[in-house]
Design a protein around this motif. Structure first.
Motif, PDB file in Angstrom:
ATOM      1  N   SER A 100       0.814  -1.224   0.000  1.00 32.56           N
ATOM      2  CA  SER A 100       0.000   0.000   0.000  1.00 32.56           C
ATOM      3  C   SER A 100       0.842   1.266   0.000  1.00 32.56           C
ATOM      4  N   THR A 101       2.163   1.116   0.065  1.00 27.11           N
ATOM      5  CA  THR A 101       3.034   2.286  -0.057  1.00 27.11           C
ATOM      6  C   THR A 101       3.163   2.745  -1.510  1.00 27.11           C
ATOM      7  N   THR A 102       2.561   2.034  -2.439  1.00 24.07           N
ATOM      8  CA  THR A 102       2.694   2.381  -3.859  1.00 24.07           C
ATOM      9  C   THR A 102       2.307   3.827  -4.171  1.00 24.07           C
ATOM     10  N   PRO A 103       1.177   4.370  -3.656  1.00 19.88           N
ATOM     11  CA  PRO A 103       0.863   5.780  -3.949  1.00 19.88           C
ATOM     12  C   PRO A 103       1.937   6.736  -3.440  1.00 19.88           C
ATOM     13  N   ILE A 104       2.547   6.387  -2.300  1.00 20.92           N
ATOM     14  CA  ILE A 104       3.614   7.229  -1.754  1.00 20.92           C
ATOM     15  C   ILE A 104       4.826   7.194  -2.683  1.00 20.92           C
ATOM     16  N   MET A 105       5.179   6.007  -3.133  1.00 22.89           N
ATOM     17  CA  MET A 105       6.287   5.882  -4.072  1.00 22.89           C
ATOM     18  C   MET A 105       5.963   6.568  -5.397  1.00 22.89           C
ATOM     19  N   THR A 106       4.691   6.507  -5.788  1.00 20.26           N
ATOM     20  CA  THR A 106       4.265   7.177  -7.018  1.00 20.26           C
ATOM     21  C   THR A 106       4.489   8.680  -6.914  1.00 20.26           C
ATOM     22  N   LEU A 107       4.147   9.244  -5.770  1.00 17.68           N
ATOM     23  CA  LEU A 107       4.339  10.676  -5.546  1.00 17.68           C
ATOM     24  C   LEU A 107       5.816  11.037  -5.564  1.00 17.68           C
ATOM     25  N   LEU A 108       6.629  10.242  -4.861  1.00 21.07           N
ATOM     26  CA  LEU A 108       8.062  10.515  -4.822  1.00 21.07           C
ATOM     27  C   LEU A 108       8.704  10.419  -6.198  1.00 21.07           C
ATOM     28  N   LEU A 109       8.392   9.332  -6.916  1.00 22.97           N
ATOM     29  CA  LEU A 109       8.960   9.152  -8.248  1.00 22.97           C
ATOM     30  C   LEU A 109       8.451  10.215  -9.215  1.00 22.97           C
ATOM     31  N   GLY A 110       7.188  10.600  -9.067  1.00 23.85           N
ATOM     32  CA  GLY A 110       6.641  11.651  -9.921  1.00 23.85           C
ATOM     33  C   GLY A 110       7.399  12.947  -9.747  1.00 23.85           C
ATOM     34  N   ALA A 111       7.774  13.240  -8.506  1.00 25.79           N
ATOM     35  CA  ALA A 111       8.506  14.477  -8.228  1.00 25.79           C
ATOM     36  C   ALA A 111       9.965  14.396  -8.681  1.00 25.79           C
ATOM     37  N   LEU A 112      10.594  13.259  -8.421  1.00 25.13           N
ATOM     38  CA  LEU A 112      12.023  13.120  -8.698  1.00 25.13           C
ATOM     39  C   LEU A 112      12.337  12.865 -10.166  1.00 25.13           C
ATOM     40  N   ALA A 113      11.510  12.043 -10.805  1.00 21.23           N
ATOM     41  CA  ALA A 113      11.841  11.610 -12.167  1.00 21.23           C
ATOM     42  C   ALA A 113      10.952  12.214 -13.238  1.00 21.23           C
ATOM     43  N   PHE A 114       9.755  12.693 -12.867  1.00 21.04           N
ATOM     44  CA  PHE A 114       8.823  13.181 -13.878  1.00 21.04           C
ATOM     45  C   PHE A 114       8.439  14.642 -13.680  1.00 21.04           C
ATOM     46  N   SER A 115       9.171  15.325 -12.791  1.00 17.85           N
ATOM     47  CA  SER A 115       8.974  16.770 -12.562  1.00 17.85           C
ATOM     48  C   SER A 115       7.545  17.134 -12.184  1.00 17.85           C
ATOM     49  N   ILE A 116       6.890  16.269 -11.411  1.00 19.05           N
ATOM     50  CA  ILE A 116       5.544  16.529 -10.927  1.00 19.05           C
ATOM     51  C   ILE A 116       5.663  17.065  -9.500  1.00 19.05           C
ATOM     52  N   GLY A 117       5.169  18.278  -9.257  1.00 25.71           N
ATOM     53  CA  GLY A 117       5.312  18.911  -7.960  1.00 25.71           C
ATOM     54  C   GLY A 117       4.439  18.273  -6.893  1.00 25.71           C
ATOM     55  N   PHE A 118       4.759  18.562  -5.619  1.00 26.43           N
ATOM     56  CA  PHE A 118       3.919  18.076  -4.529  1.00 26.43           C
ATOM     57  C   PHE A 118       3.848  19.139  -3.436  1.00 26.43           C
ATOM     58  N   THR A 119       2.826  19.051  -2.602  1.00 27.88           N
ATOM     59  CA  THR A 119       2.563  20.038  -1.570  1.00 27.88           C
ATOM     60  C   THR A 119       3.162  19.599  -0.235  1.00 27.88           C
ATOM     61  N   ARG A 120       3.051  20.491   0.770  1.00 27.31           N
ATOM     62  CA  ARG A 120       3.550  20.166   2.094  1.00 27.31           C
ATOM     63  C   ARG A 120       2.787  18.988   2.699  1.00 27.31           C
ATOM     64  N   ASN A 121       1.451  18.977   2.519  1.00 27.47           N
ATOM     65  CA  ASN A 121       0.647  17.860   3.026  1.00 27.47           C
ATOM     66  C   ASN A 121       1.083  16.539   2.420  1.00 27.47           C
TER      67      ASN A 121
END
Length: 290
Positions: A100-121
Motif C-alpha cells: 500500500s506504499t505504492t501511492p507514496i512511491m508514485t508521488l516521490l517518483l513523480g517528483a524526482l523523475a517526472f517533474s511533478i510537484g507536490f505540496t507540504r501535506n
C-alpha cells in the motif's frame, strides 16, 4: 456510464482481485519455487493476453515500444519475482499492507523523475507512510521472530517499480489502448520468462512428479489469468481515465481483502501491526491531498 462511476467500479474490482492475489501466491509457493512462480505467472498471463489482444499490437507505434518494454518489466515481470521471494519469509497479509506504499512511491517518483510537484501535506504523507512501513516491519519481527523481515524490502522495491510504471503509462502511453499496452507488455517479457523457467529446474523429474505441483499450478493459473492478465487491462484503463495517484490508491483496499484471507489461513496479525497499517494508510491519504 459516467467516467467517475466507472473509475470507482474499476477500483472496487481491482481491490478484490489483487487483494486475493497474495494468498494465491502463498498457496502456489507450496509446490513451486519463487523463480518458477514468477516465470509461470508471466507466461500464463502472456498466453491469455496475446490470445485476446494480439491484433492490438499493430496499433502500437514504433516510438512507443520502448515505453511498453520498460513498463512490462517494471510493472509486471520484476514485481512477480519480488513478491514470490518476499512471501517465502513474510505473511501474505504483511506483504499486502507494505504494497500500500505504492501511492507514496508514485508521488516521490513523480517528483524526482517526472517533474511533478507536490505540496507540504503530500510530503508529510510520504514521511508518515514510510514511518508506518518501518513500524510494520519492526512489529512483524516481534510477532513472527522466525520470519526474515529483511524480505519486506522486496515489497518496497516492488512498490517503487509499480510507481515508475504508472507514471510511465500516464506520461508516455496515454493514447495507447489499455489492451494494447497490456498485450505489448507481455509480448516483451515472454522470452525472458521462458529463459528463467528453463533455468529454474521446473522440467526436472523431481518437480514434475511432485504431488504439490499441480494444486500450486491451479492457484497460479487463477492468479495469472485473473489477477495479472485481466486486472492489468483494468488497471491500465484506470490509469488513463484518472491520475497515477488515484489509480495506485487501489492499495488502500487491497490490504482489507488480503488481511481477511490471511486470518482465515491462520496468519498472526497483532493490534500493533494493525496500528502500523493504519499509519501507512493515513500517510497515503495525506499524500493524495493538495
Amino acid at each position: 456510464m459516467k467516467g467517475i462511476d466507472k473509475k470507482w467500479i474499476y477500483l472496487a474490482i481491482l481491490s478484490v482481485v489483487w487483494g486475493s492475489s497474495f494468498i494465491l501466491i502463498k498457496k502456489a509457493l507450496i509446490g513451486l519455487t519463487p523463480l518458477q512462480l514468477g516465470a509461470l505467472r508471466s507466461l500464463f498471463a502472456a498466453i491469455f493476453l496475446l490470445i485476446i489482444g494480439f491484433r492490438k499490437l499493430k496499433t502500437i507505434k514504433k516510438k512507443e515500444w520502448k515505453w511498453i518494454a520498460i513498463s512490462g518489466f517494471l510493472g509486471t515481470f520484476i514485481p512477480a519475482f519480488l513478491f514470490a521471494f518476499a512471501e517465502t519469509e513474510i505473511d501474505s497479509a504483511i506483504a499486502s499492507v507494505l504494497n500500500s506504499t505504492t501511492p507514496i512511491m508514485t508521488l516521490l517518483l513523480g517528483a524526482l523523475a517526472f517533474s511533478i510537484g507536490f505540496t507540504r501535506n503530500q510530503l508529510i504523507g510520504v514521511i508518515v507512510g514510510l514511518l508506518g512501513s518501518f513500524l510494520l516491519i519492526w512489529s512483524g519481527s516481534e510477532v513472527n521472530p522466525k520470519q526474515n523481515y529483511w524480505y519486506a524490502g522486496l515489497i518496497l522495491c516492488a512498490s517503487v517499480c509499480y510507481a515508475c510504471n504508472v507514471n510511465i503509462i500516464k506520461r508516455h502511453l496515454q493514447n495507447v489502448s489499455a489492451l494494447a499496452i497490456t498485450a505489448g507488455q507481455f509480448s516483451v517479457i515472454i522470452v525472458p520468462a521462458i529463459l528463467v523457467l528453463i533455468s529454474s529446474d521446473f522440467f526436472s523429474e523431481a518437480t514434475l512428479q511432485s504431488e504439490e505441483l499441480y494444486p500450486s499450478l491451479g492457484y497460479l493459473l487463477i492468479l495469472s489469468v485473473i489477477g495479472t492478465g485481466l486486472a492489468k487491462v483494468l488497471f491500465n484503463s484506470l490509469v488513463q481515465m484518472s491520475t497515477p495517484v488515484f489509480a495506485s490508491s487501489v492499495t488502500y483496499t487491497i490490504p482489507i481483502i488480503a488481511l481477511c484471507w490471511g486470518v482465515l489461513d491462520g496468519e498472526q496479525f497483532s493490534l500493533f501491526q494493525l496500528f502500523a497499517a493504519a499509519v501507512i494508510l493515513v500517510g497515503v491519504l495525506l499524500s493524495k491531498k493538495s
